[in-house]
Design a protein around this motif. Structure first.
Motif, PDB file in Angstrom:
ATOM      1  N   ILE A 128       0.780  -1.250   0.020  1.00  0.00           N
ATOM      2  CA  ILE A 128       0.037   0.108  -0.058  1.00  0.00           C
ATOM      3  C   ILE A 128       0.894   1.128  -0.172  1.00  0.00           C
ATOM      4  N   LYS A 129       2.160   1.350   0.957  1.00  0.00           N
ATOM      5  CA  LYS A 129       2.753   2.502   0.979  1.00  0.00           C
ATOM      6  C   LYS A 129       3.620   2.770  -0.460  1.00  0.00           C
ATOM      7  N   ASP A 130       4.201   1.581  -1.248  1.00  0.00           N
ATOM      8  CA  ASP A 130       4.865   1.862  -2.253  1.00  0.00           C
ATOM      9  C   ASP A 130       3.818   2.280  -3.464  1.00  0.00           C
ATOM     10  N   TYR A 131       2.418   1.664  -3.327  1.00  0.00           N
ATOM     11  CA  TYR A 131       1.677   2.369  -4.396  1.00  0.00           C
ATOM     12  C   TYR A 131       1.208   3.722  -4.212  1.00  0.00           C
ATOM     13  N   ASP A 144       6.018   6.588   5.067  1.00  0.00           N
ATOM     14  CA  ASP A 144       6.693   5.609   5.989  1.00  0.00           C
ATOM     15  C   ASP A 144       6.448   5.653   7.474  1.00  0.00           C
ATOM     16  N   SER A 145       5.993   6.840   7.998  1.00  0.00           N
ATOM     17  CA  SER A 145       5.527   7.107   9.283  1.00  0.00           C
ATOM     18  C   SER A 145       4.377   6.596   9.651  1.00  0.00           C
ATOM     19  N   TYR A 146       3.345   6.519   8.627  1.00  0.00           N
ATOM     20  CA  TYR A 146       2.098   5.857   8.756  1.00  0.00           C
ATOM     21  C   TYR A 146       2.097   4.490   8.638  1.00  0.00           C
ATOM     22  N   THR A 147       2.909   3.993   7.767  1.00  0.00           N
ATOM     23  CA  THR A 147       3.204   2.453   7.668  1.00  0.00           C
ATOM     24  C   THR A 147       3.655   1.796   9.128  1.00  0.00           C
ATOM     25  N   ALA A 198       5.462  12.830  17.563  1.00  0.00           N
ATOM     26  CA  ALA A 198       5.967  13.855  16.528  1.00  0.00           C
ATOM     27  C   ALA A 198       5.757  13.506  15.085  1.00  0.00           C
ATOM     28  N   SER A 199       5.729  12.570  14.699  1.00  0.00           N
ATOM     29  CA  SER A 199       5.353  11.929  13.467  1.00  0.00           C
ATOM     30  C   SER A 199       3.934  12.329  12.991  1.00  0.00           C
ATOM     31  N   GLY A 220      23.670  20.144  11.739  1.00  0.00           N
ATOM     32  CA  GLY A 220      24.388  19.996  10.718  1.00  0.00           C
ATOM     33  C   GLY A 220      23.687  19.941   9.349  1.00  0.00           C
ATOM     34  N   ALA A 221      22.551  19.974   9.537  1.00  0.00           N
ATOM     35  CA  ALA A 221      21.653  19.302   8.268  1.00  0.00           C
ATOM     36  C   ALA A 221      21.296  20.651   7.187  1.00  0.00           C
ATOM     37  N   ASP A 222      21.556  20.198   6.013  1.00  0.00           N
ATOM     38  CA  ASP A 222      21.301  21.462   4.904  1.00  0.00           C
ATOM     39  C   ASP A 222      21.074  20.786   3.693  1.00  0.00           C
ATOM     40  N   GLY A 223      19.809  20.271   3.402  1.00  0.00           N
ATOM     41  CA  GLY A 223      19.618  19.678   2.039  1.00  0.00           C
ATOM     42  C   GLY A 223      18.201  19.206   1.905  1.00  0.00           C
ATOM     43  N   ASN A 224      17.933  18.357   1.128  1.00  0.00           N
ATOM     44  CA  ASN A 224      16.528  17.629   0.813  1.00  0.00           C
ATOM     45  C   ASN A 224      16.236  16.661   1.839  1.00  0.00           C
ATOM     46  N   VAL A 225      15.117  16.578   2.137  1.00  0.00           N
ATOM     47  CA  VAL A 225      14.362  15.662   3.115  1.00  0.00           C
ATOM     48  C   VAL A 225      14.132  14.233   2.057  1.00  0.00           C
ATOM     49  N   THR A 226      14.869  13.156   2.369  1.00  0.00           N
ATOM     50  CA  THR A 226      14.557  11.820   1.633  1.00  0.00           C
ATOM     51  C   THR A 226      13.589  10.815   2.071  1.00  0.00           C
ATOM     52  N   GLU A 227      13.676  10.984   3.522  1.00  0.00           N
ATOM     53  CA  GLU A 227      12.716   9.846   4.320  1.00  0.00           C
ATOM     54  C   GLU A 227      12.413  10.548   5.556  1.00  0.00           C
ATOM     55  N   ILE A 228      11.052  10.121   5.784  1.00  0.00           N
ATOM     56  CA  ILE A 228      10.224  10.575   7.033  1.00  0.00           C
ATOM     57  C   ILE A 228       9.741   9.373   7.582  1.00  0.00           C
ATOM     58  N   SER A 229      10.351   8.897   8.855  1.00  0.00           N
ATOM     59  CA  SER A 229       9.933   7.428   9.349  1.00  0.00           C
ATOM     60  C   SER A 229       9.560   7.961  10.714  1.00  0.00           C
ATOM     61  N   LEU A 230       9.191   6.875  11.582  1.00  0.00           N
ATOM     62  CA  LEU A 230       8.516   7.020  12.995  1.00  0.00           C
ATOM     63  C   LEU A 230       9.746   7.615  13.946  1.00  0.00           C
TER      64      LEU A 230
END
Length: 424
Positions: A128-131, A144-147, A198-199, A220-230
């Protein structure tokens, strides 16, 4: 099932002269092996059939959801269900003479069934997540957090079921003991609970999406978010390194999200030139005539100078001393030049805020700040536009007899000292 059929091996062994105890063990072992082999063979056949059917259906289907079901092995886990039910019915027959072993075997099958169900739920959630990630309006959501949230509840339910199976007790008694140990559990699962809360808040408040450019100085983060998990948020920095940030830090600490800039019509340019205060002066008539030759401000110089001369004459201003009356300064004219230059620059968004302002004097000179927005928001192009503008302005300063402030070098300090000693 007919007990005579179950004990056929036992009866044969007794007839050969083997003692009853040994015959019972061999009978149980052979039945156990035979039933397991039959169930494993049946499991393999069902899996092959389901795999063939699901692959062919996925190829012909117009949606790609069934493709993800196949990739995440959902048919493989579904194929285990019927063989497990058959094993649950048949395997106890092999241990009719061993009541304790029969109980152990049944519990083992129940535990195996719980594990298979959990694996099936996990595969379904992943499918379901991949779809959903393929849908344009959901690709930037923290799926990813919801899953993981749903999977946590599934694991909790599975663990409670396993506890009930192993202890022959009810889940309610487990909850009673759980209440007494809640403080310890909260301490152990503190990060998981914080991440879950938090998620949910990050998702509901739309604070961060996958693909957002964020700056988080604490980590020290300065870039694009690639993944949001729990538990974590992964950021690929512009130097291609990966920074992992605890999800609950997004609501407990301050960070910058550049999504608003990327969604707007331009990217802000906010940079100042530091000018030497000693280089600022009133313009003489000769200076004014020279600056009238600069096309961008020639009309302004003509009109402004006429207005000032008219005012001074009407009020009888004595212009023998430059400070009397109204005057043009090289800094004021330069400020007008910069503003006109930006308004005529093709890379500057003319519909957004555009101004050139003078900031309070500092020990390093007078900052003259440019505040504007570039049309192109891409980083490399933005930097090129900004550099191009300031290259031009730095080169233009001498035409207005202005100087940029720079800290003196050791050689300049030495030469000044020598001049002072010579009284020059």
């Amino acid at each position: 099932m007919n007990n005579g059929l179950i004990r056929i091996v036992y009866d044969y062994l007794i007839q050969t002269g083997m003692d009853a105890n040994t015959a019972s063990y061999l009978n149980a072992l052979l039945l156990f092996v035979g039933i397991v082999l039959v169930v494993v063979l049946l499991d393999y056949i069902i899996w092959k059939v389901l795999r063939f059917a699901s692959v062919n259906f996925a190829r012909r289907s117009s949606t790609n959801f069934d493709n993800f079901l196949v990739v995440n092995k959902v048919p493989r886990y579904v194929a285990h269900i019927f063989p497990l039910l058959l094993l649950y019915e048949l395997l106890p027959l092999a241990f009719l003479d061993f009541e304790y072993a029969e109980g152990v075997v049944l519990k083992a099958i129940e535990i195996l069934a719980v594990i298979v169900v959990l694996l099936l739920i996990r595969s379904l959630l992943r499918s379901i997540k991949d779809y959903l990630k393929t849908l344009p309006h959901l690709k930037d959501k923290p799926l990813d957090s919801y899953t993981q949230v749903f999977m946590i509840f599934a694991w909790i339910g599975g663990l409670l079921t396993l506890f009930a199976v192993l202890t022959d007790t009810t889940i309610w008694k487990f909850f009673t003991a759980l209440g007494a140990a809640s403080a310890v559990i909260l301490l152990i699962f503190k990060d998981t609970i914080l991440g879950l809360v938090a998620s949910i808040q990050v998702s509901i408040n739309d604070m961060v999406r996958i693909g957002d450019w964020i700056t988080f100085e604490k980590f020290g983060a300065d870039g694009n978010v690639t993944e949001i998990s729990l538990a974590t948020v992964k950021v690929q920095n512009f130097d291609k390194t990966i920074t992992t940030i605890p999800t609950y830090s997004l609501i407990s600490d301050s960070f910058k999200n550049w999504r608003g800039m990327e969604a707007s019509g331009g990217r802000r340019i906010k940079r100042a030139l530091l000018l030497k205060q000693k280089s600022i002066k009133f313009l003489t008539a000769e200076n004014i005539e020279t600056l009238k030759g600069i096309q961008l401000i020639s009309k302004y110089m003509e009109t402004r100078n006429t207005n000032i001369d008219t005012y001074n004459k009407e009020h009888g201003i004595d212009k023998k001393i430059a400070i009397n009356g109204r005057n043009l300064t090289n800094l004021g004219v330069f400020r007008k030049y910069v503003e006109t230059y930006l308004k005529n620059h093709s890379a500057i968004n003319q519909t957004m805020t555009l101004m050139t302002r003078q900031l309070p004097p500092t020990s390093e000179g007078i900052p003259m700040e440019i505040y504007a927005f570039s049309n192109d928001k891409r980083w490399e192009n933005y930097e090129y536009i900004m550099a191009d503008i300031f290259d031009h302005l730095l080169a233009a300063l001498p035409y207005f007899e202005l100087e940029v402030f720079e800290l003196p070098t050791s050689m300049e300090v030495y030469l000044d000292k020598v001049r002072n000693e010579k009284g020059e």
